[in-house]
Design an enzyme around this catalytic site. Sequence first.
Site, PDB file in Angstrom:
ATOM      1  CG  ASN A  56       6.055  27.881  17.395  1.00 51.37           C
ATOM      2  OD1 ASN A  56       6.602  27.254  16.507  1.00 51.37           O
ATOM      3  ND2 ASN A  56       5.763  27.356  18.574  1.00 51.37           N
ATOM      4  CB  ALA A  57      10.600  28.058  14.905  1.00 52.72           C
ATOM      5  CB  ALA A  58       5.898  25.905  13.372  1.00 56.01           C
TER       6      ALA A  58
ATOM      7  CB  CYS B 237      -2.982  37.437  18.486  1.00 54.19           C
ATOM      8  SG  CYS B 237      -2.839  37.115  16.721  1.00 54.19           S
TER       9      CYS B 237
ATOM     10  CD  GLU C 238      -5.029  41.506  19.549  1.00 51.74           C
ATOM     11  OE1 GLU C 238      -5.029  42.496  18.809  1.00 51.74           O
ATOM     12  OE2 GLU C 238      -4.195  40.586  19.443  1.00 51.74           O
TER      13      GLU C 238
ATOM     14  CB  CYS D 102      -5.379  39.373  13.171  1.00 54.58           C
ATOM     15  SG  CYS D 102      -5.746  37.998  14.295  1.00 54.58           S
TER      16      CYS D 102
ATOM     17  CB  CYS E 139      -7.672  38.834  17.540  1.00 53.87           C
ATOM     18  SG  CYS E 139      -6.272  37.782  18.008  1.00 53.87           S
TER      19      CYS E 139
END
Length: 132
Positions: free
Chosen positions: A45-47, A53, A55, A86, A89
């Site tokens: 996302n741009a933000a 993720c 997962e 991560c 996740c």
Amino acid sequence: MDHDPVARAAMAVRAHAYAPYSRFAVGAAVETVDGRVFAGCNVENAAYPEGTCAEAGAIAAMVAAGARHIRRVVVCGGTGTACTPCGGCRQKIREFAPPEAEIAMISPQGTVLVVHTLADLLPDSFGPGNLA
């Protein structure tokens, strides 16, 4: 992992990743204890912190289908090095998987790069049983 349906699902869904910023496509698939397979890909996302993720997407698809117990996870990352889940996740996986659940990281071509248990990746984890 050529004939492994979980690996094939992770590899296939990776092609649908939306990663215009990092250019690091990831696909993941979870296998439930009853043998069903659910897949997800990363969605940026741009933000930046609002992306999801792979997962998390696979787990959301699993939950949406009414499943609640993960047997194993396969993550297909963007390069020849292992793409491990991560921290967030790892905790999401722990919500639905026991510490001994297998998590395999594979290359985009399906080569197994590394396999760990969830306990290896998230030692001394906090899970649903801690709240019982």
